[in-house]
Write a protein that holds these residues in place. Structure first.
Motif, PDB file in Angstrom:
ATOM      1  N   ALA A 112      -5.378  -4.378 -11.503  1.00 23.26           N
ATOM      2  CA  ALA A 112      -4.565  -3.174 -11.354  1.00 23.26           C
ATOM      3  C   ALA A 112      -4.422  -2.833  -9.876  1.00 23.26           C
ATOM      4  N   ASN A 113      -5.494  -3.073  -9.112  1.00 22.88           N
ATOM      5  CA  ASN A 113      -5.463  -2.768  -7.681  1.00 22.88           C
ATOM      6  C   ASN A 113      -4.441  -3.618  -6.950  1.00 22.88           C
ATOM      7  N   MET A 114      -4.367  -4.835  -7.376  1.00 26.12           N
ATOM      8  CA  MET A 114      -3.423  -5.761  -6.758  1.00 26.12           C
ATOM      9  C   MET A 114      -2.004  -5.221  -6.889  1.00 26.12           C
ATOM     10  N   GLU A 115      -1.686  -4.739  -8.077  1.00 22.83           N
ATOM     11  CA  GLU A 115      -0.347  -4.191  -8.306  1.00 22.83           C
ATOM     12  C   GLU A 115      -0.080  -2.995  -7.410  1.00 22.83           C
ATOM     13  N   LYS A 116      -1.089  -2.112  -7.320  1.00 19.96           N
ATOM     14  CA  LYS A 116      -0.929  -0.906  -6.496  1.00 19.96           C
ATOM     15  C   LYS A 116      -0.745  -1.275  -5.023  1.00 19.96           C
ATOM     16  N   LEU A 117      -1.642  -2.167  -4.589  1.00 23.95           N
ATOM     17  CA  LEU A 117      -1.581  -2.577  -3.181  1.00 23.95           C
ATOM     18  C   LEU A 117      -0.219  -3.189  -2.851  1.00 23.95           C
ATOM     19  N   THR A 118       0.239  -4.051  -3.753  1.00 24.51           N
ATOM     20  CA  THR A 118       1.514  -4.728  -3.514  1.00 24.51           C
ATOM     21  C   THR A 118       2.645  -3.712  -3.442  1.00 24.51           C
ATOM     22  N   ALA A 119       2.626  -2.759  -4.398  1.00 24.18           N
ATOM     23  CA  ALA A 119       3.693  -1.753  -4.425  1.00 24.18           C
ATOM     24  C   ALA A 119       3.711  -0.953  -3.134  1.00 24.18           C
ATOM     25  N   LEU A 120       2.521  -0.577  -2.650  1.00 21.05           N
ATOM     26  CA  LEU A 120       2.454   0.255  -1.446  1.00 21.05           C
ATOM     27  C   LEU A 120       2.807  -0.561  -0.196  1.00 21.05           C
ATOM     28  N   ARG A 121       2.324  -1.813  -0.192  1.00 24.15           N
ATOM     29  CA  ARG A 121       2.623  -2.632   0.978  1.00 24.15           C
ATOM     30  C   ARG A 121       4.117  -2.941   1.063  1.00 24.15           C
ATOM     31  N   ASP A 122       4.722  -3.108  -0.130  1.00 23.68           N
ATOM     32  CA  ASP A 122       6.168  -3.334  -0.160  1.00 23.68           C
ATOM     33  C   ASP A 122       6.917  -2.138   0.412  1.00 23.68           C
ATOM     34  N   ALA A 123       6.308  -0.973   0.293  1.00 28.30           N
ATOM     35  CA  ALA A 123       6.933   0.237   0.849  1.00 28.30           C
ATOM     36  C   ALA A 123       6.683   0.347   2.348  1.00 28.30           C
ATOM     37  N   GLY A 124       5.860  -0.596   2.904  1.00 26.31           N
ATOM     38  CA  GLY A 124       5.637  -0.603   4.349  1.00 26.31           C
ATOM     39  C   GLY A 124       4.285  -0.078   4.782  1.00 26.31           C
ATOM     40  N   ILE A 125       3.486   0.394   3.833  1.00 23.38           N
ATOM     41  CA  ILE A 125       2.186   0.968   4.188  1.00 23.38           C
ATOM     42  C   ILE A 125       1.190  -0.152   4.483  1.00 23.38           C
ATOM     43  N   ARG A 126       0.279   0.126   5.445  1.00 23.14           N
ATOM     44  CA  ARG A 126      -0.680  -0.899   5.861  1.00 23.14           C
ATOM     45  C   ARG A 126      -2.059  -0.573   5.296  1.00 23.14           C
ATOM     46  N   PHE A 127      -2.923  -1.612   5.203  1.00 25.98           N
ATOM     47  CA  PHE A 127      -4.263  -1.424   4.643  1.00 25.98           C
ATOM     48  C   PHE A 127      -5.344  -1.982   5.548  1.00 25.98           C
ATOM     49  N   SER A 128      -6.438  -1.228   5.645  1.00 23.53           N
ATOM     50  CA  SER A 128      -7.610  -1.708   6.386  1.00 23.53           C
ATOM     51  C   SER A 128      -8.797  -1.775   5.433  1.00 23.53           C
ATOM     52  N   ILE A 129      -9.672  -2.770   5.695  1.00 29.69           N
ATOM     53  CA  ILE A 129     -10.930  -2.812   4.944  1.00 29.69           C
ATOM     54  C   ILE A 129     -11.968  -2.112   5.800  1.00 29.69           C
ATOM     55  N   ASP A 130     -12.429  -0.968   5.271  1.00 30.96           N
ATOM     56  CA  ASP A 130     -13.384  -0.133   5.992  1.00 30.96           C
ATOM     57  C   ASP A 130     -14.792  -0.699   5.813  1.00 30.96           C
ATOM     58  N   ASP A 131     -15.649  -0.442   6.775  1.00 28.96           N
ATOM     59  CA  ASP A 131     -17.064  -0.822   6.687  1.00 28.96           C
ATOM     60  C   ASP A 131     -17.219  -2.299   6.326  1.00 28.96           C
ATOM     61  N   PHE A 132     -16.353  -3.126   6.882  1.00 27.26           N
ATOM     62  CA  PHE A 132     -16.364  -4.534   6.468  1.00 27.26           C
ATOM     63  C   PHE A 132     -17.708  -5.187   6.755  1.00 27.26           C
ATOM     64  N   GLY A 133     -18.166  -5.964   5.767  1.00 24.45           N
ATOM     65  CA  GLY A 133     -19.452  -6.655   5.922  1.00 24.45           C
ATOM     66  C   GLY A 133     -20.584  -5.964   5.196  1.00 24.45           C
ATOM     67  N   THR A 134     -20.351  -4.757   4.731  1.00 19.37           N
ATOM     68  CA  THR A 134     -21.448  -4.042   4.053  1.00 19.37           C
ATOM     69  C   THR A 134     -21.336  -4.140   2.530  1.00 19.37           C
ATOM     70  N   GLY A 135     -20.183  -4.570   2.041  1.00 24.95           N
ATOM     71  CA  GLY A 135     -19.983  -4.609   0.583  1.00 24.95           C
ATOM     72  C   GLY A 135     -20.113  -6.004   0.043  1.00 24.95           C
ATOM     73  N   TYR A 136     -19.216  -6.362  -0.861  1.00 21.68           N
ATOM     74  CA  TYR A 136     -19.283  -7.669  -1.522  1.00 21.68           C
ATOM     75  C   TYR A 136     -18.988  -8.812  -0.553  1.00 21.68           C
ATOM     76  N   SER A 137     -18.068  -8.516   0.382  1.00 19.90           N
ATOM     77  CA  SER A 137     -17.649  -9.522   1.357  1.00 19.90           C
ATOM     78  C   SER A 137     -17.281 -10.840   0.706  1.00 19.90           C
ATOM     79  N   SER A 138     -16.528 -10.744  -0.350  1.00 23.11           N
ATOM     80  CA  SER A 138     -16.039 -11.968  -0.987  1.00 23.11           C
ATOM     81  C   SER A 138     -14.827 -12.425  -0.206  1.00 23.11           C
ATOM     82  N   MET A 139     -14.922 -13.646   0.285  1.00 25.54           N
ATOM     83  CA  MET A 139     -13.846 -14.132   1.150  1.00 25.54           C
ATOM     84  C   MET A 139     -12.531 -14.320   0.388  1.00 25.54           C
TER      85      MET A 139
END
Ligand code: C2E
Ligand code: CA
Ligand code: CA
Length: 707
Positions: free
Chosen positions: A570-597
């Protein structure tokens, strides 16, 4: 007389008829009796009178010669013939000069004399005891003497008396006959009436409207009975339709009752029932010696199952849980479903606290095996909170709060366990409750503001963006940082409206800076996991950006790794929809979570934010250096932008720049600033036009002054 009349009025119809009948018959007989007697009296009297006249004429003509010849003896003998007429008591022949010539006398009975004197005294001339008559004795038309003759009426009265007696006897017989005949007649009228009366009385007493009168005569009583039967018929049919209606209403009430008191999914008593039962049980417990125990059971992560497998499976799970819990408990323990995934158990008459622990343990253990729902094997656990009456509280509401608090603690202790309430929990629970309430109010009262932390490019020395960070201007506590209220806001769901507010404010601010001539400043806004799960996220977000009039390319949404990983499709769909609208995304606190490549490749992301904890150890800590270096390399190889946060020293900034991370954010340059401070800072940098090499010092100077 009045009383008699009233008595008569209140007497039964039977008595009335009897009285009236007797009175009228009696009166009629009496009148007949009187008429007969009067007739007899006058007839007898007349016959006596006639007899007297005849006797007088006979004696008068017989004695003419004796008077003419003054033959006293013959005259005497003629009078003596009256001996044969017993009613004549006296006869006297008077000469014209008034001297008696001859005389006859019958002895009068003594009683008669006495009666005579009495009657004379009463002055009733109409009932004389004697009748008398005077006849002239003539010779050749000349009066030579007069005859006085007197008759006794006693015989008359005796006859009358006898007659009266016989008549009275006959009248009595007639009265009796009439009475008997009337009685029959009367009964034929009154008995159906009294039957009807009795029937009415039975109907009104027993409320039995099925009774009917059996009178079928054609007279008035018959039609009265028919009217009465019809009336009963109507009442009966109305009664039955009324009772139909009543039982239908009762059935409806029972249905409503079931709905009101039972949960339709599990069939268990519901919250409403629970509230009433708890109050009742606690009140009863006061008298008993044993303990009453309240357990709150909350399923862990039920929402995930509901969201991923659907409500249908969720409902099946709830009903399965209800069954398992019921099977585990004694039959006298009552289990309720009091909310979405919340159950409660009331145990009565528990002697020992240890027993409670073993029951709670058994309840937790019932979740050890998975539930088989359709094709799914569903694993779920539960957290239990236990409060005991009277140990913890004797008031049902306090007991309820304590069980809830204990349950909350069980959750905090890693779930799938139980906790007994302890007084020490109360302070924390209270604090949390207060916080929750004031957080709610704060949103209404606009007690939140945003601070903006500059993000800059080390090469150009320019501010390239700002991260919006929430602050709570608490009326008593002063400025409260987000780490003190964001977790609670997430837990209560308040983060959704709060996050929207932050987004709207940040977008408006970015537009305002641009209008003030500060140039395009990208704005980074933090998005919590809870917000990201919101179904209307995309729609709301795009609307807010549109309404603010912000170029979507200037909006940078910061997500954590765990937010991304939770429900990835579901997140993928949301992200795609928002990115298609031009919005950008950052991964916060990178390295502290799952860090799945792999997700880095899958998701349309723009920026990696190196977490402060790694920057912190630079440049001394080898591990931090290694990780930071690896992250920068990773971003470069994935063609992503990289920014380091929490840069506090010149060394850190230098190191990052050297390793190829030109974008930074941290106290070394500036603390998060109010919007006005941010404007001021940006303007002063622009006028000083700093060179790239000297940037850290300048920033440190400005940041130090402003922060
Ligand atoms: P975060 O997103 O990692 O934000 C950066 C935090 O690091 C901020 O703390 C900031 O003040 C702090 N920081 C920045 N530079 C330095 C530095 O040089 N040294 C140190 N020690 N700290 C530095 P803050 O403002 O207390 O925010 C804490 C967290 O609260 C944020 O962490 C973010 O997760 C959350 N948060 C803040 N605002 C929002 C918001 O609007 N929405 C959401 N969902 N979360 C927010
Ligand atoms: Ca952040
Ligand atoms: Ca961060």
């Amino acid at each position: 007389m009045k009383i008699n009349r009233r008595q008569f009025k209140n007497a039964s119809i039977k008595t009335k008829l009897q009285v009236i009948n007797l009175a009228t018959t009696g009166l009629a007989l009496f009148l007949v009796f009187c008429a007969l007697l009067a007739n007899e009296f006058f007839a007898y009297r007349q016959s006596v009178m006639d007899n007297l006249k005849v006797q007088a004429q006979m004696i008068g003509s017989n004695s003419t010669a004796a008077v003419v010849f003054r033959d006293k003896q013959t005259a005497q003998e003629i009078l003596a013939a009256l001996q044969a007429a017993p009613e004549i008591i006296r006869a006297i022949i008077y000469l014209p000069d008034g001297t008696p010539f001859a005389q006859f006398e019958h002895p009068v009975p003594q009683a008669s004399i006495a009666l005579l004197s009495v009657l004379e005294q009463t002055g009733l001339p109409y009932f004389p005891l004697r009748l008398h008559f005077q006849e002239d004795i003539r010779f050749s038309a000349e009066k030579i003497a007069s005859l006085y003759i007197e008759a006794d009426m006693q015989g008359l009265y005796r006859t009358i008396a006898r007659y009266a007696a016989i008549t009275a006897l006959a009248a009595a017989g007639a009265l009796l006959t009439a009475f008997l005949m009337l009685q029959r007649l009367r009964d034929s009228i009154t008995s159906p009436l009294s039957g009807l009366t009795q029937l009415m009385r039975r109907v009104s007493q027993d409320k039995d409207y099925s009774l009917r009168s059996e009178i079928d005569s054609r007279d008035e009583v018959g039609s009265l009975a028919r009217c009465f039967n019809e009336m009963l018929e109507q009442i009966q049919s109305r009664d039955s339709s009324l009772s139909d209606e009543l039982s239908e209403r009762k059935r409806a009430e029972a249905r409503l009752d079931t709905l009101a008191y039972y949960d339709t999914v599990t069939g268990l008593p519901n919250r409403h029932f629970f509230n009433e039962r708890l109050v009742y049980t606690v009140a009863q417990a006061g008298a008993a010696s044993g303990r009453t125990v309240l357990m709150f059971i909350d399923l862990d992560n039920f929402k995930i199952i509901n969201d991923t497998l659907g409500h249908h499976v969720g409902d099946m799970l709830l009903s399965g849980v209800g069954e398992r819990l019921t099977r585990t408990l004694r039959s006298k323990d009552v289990i309720f479903r009091i909310g979405g995934d919340e159950f409660a158990v009331i145990l009565e008459d528990i002697a020992d606290r240890d027993d409670v622990a073993s029951i709670a343990d058994k309840l937790v253990q019932t979740f050890a095996f998975p539930f088989l729902l359709e094709d799914h094997e569903v694993h779920i656990s539960a957290s239990l909170g236990v409060s005991v009456c009277p140990d913890d509280a004797t008031d049902p509401y306090a007991l309820l709060r304590h069980a809830d608090t204990a349950m909350y603690y069980a959750k905090e202790r890693g779930k799938n366990t139980y906790q007994f309430f302890q007084p020490a929990m109360r302070g924390k629970a209270l604090q949390r409750l207060n916080m929750e309430n004031s957080l709610r109010r704060a949103l209404e009262k606009n007690e939140f503001i945003l601070h903006y932390q500059p993000q800059l490019d080390l090469d150009s020395g320019q501010i390239i963006g700002a991260e919006a960070l929430l602050r709570w201007l608490h009326p008593d506590l002063g400025t409260v940082g987000p780490s003190d209220f964001i977790p609670l806001a997430e837990e209560t769901g308040l983060i959704v409206p709060l996050g929207e507010w932050a987004l709207r404010t940040a977008c408006a601010q970015a537009v305002a800076w641009q209008a003030e001539g500060l140039g395009p400043i990208a704005i980074a806004v933090n998005l919590s996991g809870r917000q990201f799960k919101d179904e209307n996220l995309v729609e709301n977000l795009l609307r807010i950006v549109r309404e603010a009039g912000l170029d979507p390319g200037l909006l940078d949404l910061e997500l954590t790794e765990s937010t991304l990983m939770d429900g990835s499709l579901a997140n993928m769909e949301k992200l795609t929809a928002l990115r298609d609208a031009g919005i950008r995304f950052s991964i916060d606190d990178f390295g502290t979570g799952y860090s799945s490549m792999s997700y880095l490749k899958r998701f349309p992301l723009n920026t990696l934010k190196i977490d402060r904890s790694f920057v912190d150890g630079i440049p001394e800590n080898h591990e931090d250096v290694a990780i930071t270096t690896a992250i920068i390399a990773l971003a470069q190889s994935l063609n992503m932008r990289v920014i380091a946060e929490g840069v506090e020293t010149r060394e850190q900034a230098d190191f990052l720049k050297r390793k190829g991370c030109p974008h930074v954010q941290g106290h070394f340059f500036s603390r998060p600033l109010s919007a006005a401070e941010f404007t001021l800072l940006t303007r002063s940098i622009a006028t000083q036009a700093p060179r790239a090499e000297a940037i850290s010092g300048l920033w440190s100077l400005i940041g130090g002054r402003m922060g």
